[in-house]
Each structure stands twice: as structure tokens, then as C-alpha cells.
Design a protein around this motif. Sequence first.
Motif, PDB file in Angstrom:
ATOM      1  N   TYR A  61       0.800  -1.223   0.000  1.00 38.24           N
ATOM      2  CA  TYR A  61       0.000   0.000   0.000  1.00 38.24           C
ATOM      3  C   TYR A  61       0.835   1.276   0.000  1.00 38.24           C
ATOM      4  N   PHE A  62       2.101   1.197   0.399  1.00 34.15           N
ATOM      5  CA  PHE A  62       2.923   2.407   0.443  1.00 34.15           C
ATOM      6  C   PHE A  62       4.246   2.248  -0.306  1.00 34.15           C
ATOM      7  N   SER A  77       5.056   2.381  -3.452  1.00 40.78           N
ATOM      8  CA  SER A  77       5.120   2.906  -4.818  1.00 40.78           C
ATOM      9  C   SER A  77       6.467   3.534  -5.119  1.00 40.78           C
ATOM     10  N   SER A  98       4.206   7.994  -6.583  1.00 45.60           N
ATOM     11  CA  SER A  98       3.576   7.868  -5.267  1.00 45.60           C
ATOM     12  C   SER A  98       2.403   8.824  -5.074  1.00 45.60           C
ATOM     13  N   SER A 157      -0.743   8.831  -6.025  1.00 41.33           N
ATOM     14  CA  SER A 157      -2.009   8.218  -5.618  1.00 41.33           C
ATOM     15  C   SER A 157      -1.954   7.738  -4.170  1.00 41.33           C
ATOM     16  N   ASP A 158      -0.837   7.120  -3.779  1.00 42.36           N
ATOM     17  CA  ASP A 158      -0.696   6.669  -2.394  1.00 42.36           C
ATOM     18  C   ASP A 158      -0.738   7.857  -1.435  1.00 42.36           C
ATOM     19  N   ARG A 164      -4.223   9.194  -1.110  1.00 45.48           N
ATOM     20  CA  ARG A 164      -5.045   8.419  -0.177  1.00 45.48           C
ATOM     21  C   ARG A 164      -4.740   8.828   1.264  1.00 45.48           C
ATOM     22  N   ALA A 180      -6.185   5.954   6.248  1.00 52.30           N
ATOM     23  CA  ALA A 180      -4.910   5.870   5.530  1.00 52.30           C
ATOM     24  C   ALA A 180      -3.826   6.645   6.271  1.00 52.30           C
TER      25      ALA A 180
END
Length: 534
Positions: free
Chosen positions: A165-166, A168, A211, A213-214, A217, A224
Motif C-alpha cells: 500500500y505504500f 510505490s 507515489s 495516488s498513495d 489516499r 490511511a
Amino acid sequence: MDAPPSLPGLTPDERVWRLDWFGECGYPGSVRRYTQPSIKVAISPLRCKPDDAEALLAPDCTDCACQREVWVPVAALPLLAIGDLWQDGRLVASPDYDVETLNGLRIESDTVNFVKAGLAIDEKFLIPLSVHPWHRPHTQAYCVLVECGDGCRLLIPCIEIIRFYFGSSGNLLQRLFSAPLAKETLWSSKSFSLADQHMHLVLAAGLSGASASDIGRIAGSQPAWRSAAGIHASCQKAAASGMPVHPYTGFPFEGNTSLVASGVWLPFGEEHAATFLVYRLRSCSHAFPFRSLSYETPKRTGRGTRNGKKNPDKDPAFSAALRSNHAQTVHDDPSAHKSQRSRGFAVKNRFPDLLRKPVWKEKVEDFENSDVFLLRSDGSIEQVAFGEPGGSSEATGIDAALQAESGVKSPKRPSLPRFVRKALTLIRRDVAAAGNHDATVQAICPEGRSFPVFFLPIVVDEDGVITSELQFSEESGQVRQRRGCFIEIVGRRKAPEPLAIVEGKDSQSPSAVVTVDGPNVHSLIRLLLTPGLE
């Protein structure tokens, strides 16, 4: 896309080695090799053929007696996953193992728990060493346990949650591990439109658009933010207690999702396939907290020569080597005297939701330098020029203490910025609602310019004080001139109607749309400085 670089320190010989598990995290002072946090990786040599899918699921597929542990920087996590096969420091295969699609998972506080890899429930181990011996040195590592609702369990190592999830970019991971989370770590400016659910970010220096998009979020979702902040918090909590540092954090969202993952089914007591242990998450369907995302990245500053030596960043041979498939890393920290390069590696889309949502980089336009106008005490506006009198024009000279930008190149024709696109959408909607279906709305260039978007002129009074009404305030505190764009509504039954779109004073202020006589900047400034008109 580039080929991933090698990690020569990961494998000790020419055999194929399997990445078995992630262990504890080490910080500078406890791990001397790196100035950034590092993570321990357990690997063991393969006994079976790398392409034997059935044999790879067996507990004797590697020689666990020869298992070794290697420290790697956390910034390398995007390249690593449990179950991957490495040879001569290079990734040679990411086997499928068992691949499962888990639909309708409910991620809530009552369905998700943190457990340690060595946990036993009613004297039955979640990960029995008899069928999964590879995590033996790291039974204290944390996993996320998800109750699937049909009697089975989903078990995901927390490092895989973090990596997926992180992960990227390595820079993002390094920041999340290195210090308590702060907005300034990830972005310098953020805006969000409730009307169209559009988010715009100015990423912090050093972060890649990969990164965006991450980070979007994290910026738009409290779960998040909590998940990202939990990485460093959990590490420091363990370190303060004098315990081995095993990072843990949960999903960066709450609600329903579908996951695609590769891993292995494990027994639980007499139940043959009761727990699915995830090696690699492949896809997550949960929605991001925006409908569209645009971002900006600060410009990189070039470096010249150092100590009279040629800058390798400008060396064609160096650049060719970097682009080749033979780039390799070293067991050391990157030089503080060389600019960092960003390299992209092809991966399948991790988040199907982003396939439906536009994410783009918004270029910071380089336009001509702003004109300067003089606002006299009687309200009249006169164009002026910098420097001492002596030229042949009619412009009044003025000495203003403004720092001029250097090295400005001839501008390319960038796309229209977001404030213009958004206003054009609303204007076209109003035109259609009024029944003017044959009318067109188009941007037009100001007189004497080759691009429709321009910076508003600097207006100073007779004392040399700049008028703040025409300035834009960034969330970071920086100030620049507001921008404008002339447009024209052209219909078949009436003369063209010229309008001007003027950027708001800050990211939270809406743009203004005003009627003008024509695409003349001087007349627009007179109109904007009319008392009572925003």
C-alpha cells in the motif's frame, strides 16, 4: 521501463535463493551500514527447480539449515516480496504459488487483528513450522489476521501491507519509516473540491509522481493517515521498550474490498486448508478518496562540477550505464553530493479503482515574465518598465526590489491549467442550459501573446508597493502573481462574447469569470482593480 537493479549483497553465491520472510527493523546506531532504517531479510537456497510450481509449495523446497539473514535499506522494499527467487543478486522469478481472489472482505475493527507469526490459538499454531519452517527466526514479526466469514482466515505479514500500500517508491517508504508522519513530509500544498471530488497535491521535494495516488489516499483518508503514521510509531514504541523492532500497521481504509493475493494454504489443527498466508498482495479493489487527482513535483535543481571534476550525472557514459539492464546497487548510503535519479519499473496495476480515475501531473507553466503597471494616486494605471530612464518608449521607469528569475527558456505550449479547465466546464454547462447548443467556448490568446494563459501584471503604487489583489498565496506561504485566461463564446446568431477567467487568490478561492471588451490585459487590470469588484 527499466529493469530492476541488482542487490549483490542479497545472495552469497551463484545458487537460486528464496526470500523466506521479513524480520526486524534496524535504525541508524543499531545498524551501522545505513543512515536510513533497514530491515532484515531471511533467505534460503532453493533445492527444487525454480519452475516446479508444486515442489515450491513443499516445506523442503529450500535448505532451511543454510538460511541466512541480510540487512537491506527499507527503500529497497518495493523490489522485494516473500517467495521471490533471486540469483547473483538479481530477481529471477516471482512464482505464483497459490493465487486466490478473496471477494467481499469486510475490513473493520471487529474483523481485523494484529497477531504475531508464532501465535498459537488453543495450542494450534496459525503458521505451523512443520509446513512452513521459513519464519522460524522471526516468530515475533507481526501479521494482520482477517476473519473471512466462511470459517477461513487470511493472514498477511505487516511488512507486505506496508510494501503493497505504500511501496510505490523507495523515497516514500523511507520517509514513513524514518520520522513521525507530518503533512510537510509528503506534500507542501493540498486542495480538494467537494463539488467534483478532485484533489490537487504539490508533492514534497524528492517524492516521485509514482507515489501521488498513495499520498493522495493518505491526504484524503483518516484510516490511511493512521495506517501510514503507524509504521514509524510502532517502530519507536518497540525501540523505546528495548524490544526488537517489528513494524506493524493495518489497512489504509475501512469497508469492503476484494483482494487478489499469492501465497500458501496452511492447516489449522485438523482442518486441512484453514488459513491463507499471503506472500504477495497483487490487487485491492477499495476506492481511493478522490475521483481525480492532479499533482505537481518541485523542479529538481541541477548540479554543476564539484572540485573541478566532471559531474557524472551529465556524463553520457554514466547515463547509458544507468539505463542499461546491468545497474547494480552497493552496500552503502547514496552520496549526498549527487542528485538522485528516479527509475520506474513495470508492475501490474495494483488498484483497479485507479483505472477509472484520471491521475495526471500538472505542469507548472513557464510563461513570459509578468508586465509591471503603475497605479497612480488618482486611480489611473500606467504601464512602467524596470530600470533607469533613458529608453525611447513612453513607459515610466521604476526601481523595484524584485528578484528576477534566471535561465528562463522559451516557453513550450503547456496544457491549460486546472483553474481554466474547471471554469470552462462550468461555462459550457451554463451555455448549454441557456439553450445555446450551437455555441462554442474556446480559449483565445491575449493581444501580443502566443498562449491564452498568462500571469497578471505586477501593479505597484507610486511608493513602489506591490498590489496584493493580483497575487496568489500558496499553502506553503509562497506568493506569486495570479493567472488569467481570455475565452470567447461564439454563436451563429450573435457576435462573439469575450470573457476572462481569473484564478482565485488561493487554492480555496474560486476563479472569477468577468465580461471584458476584448483580450486586452490592460483593460482587464482596470476592471479587476475597480472598487467593489473581486
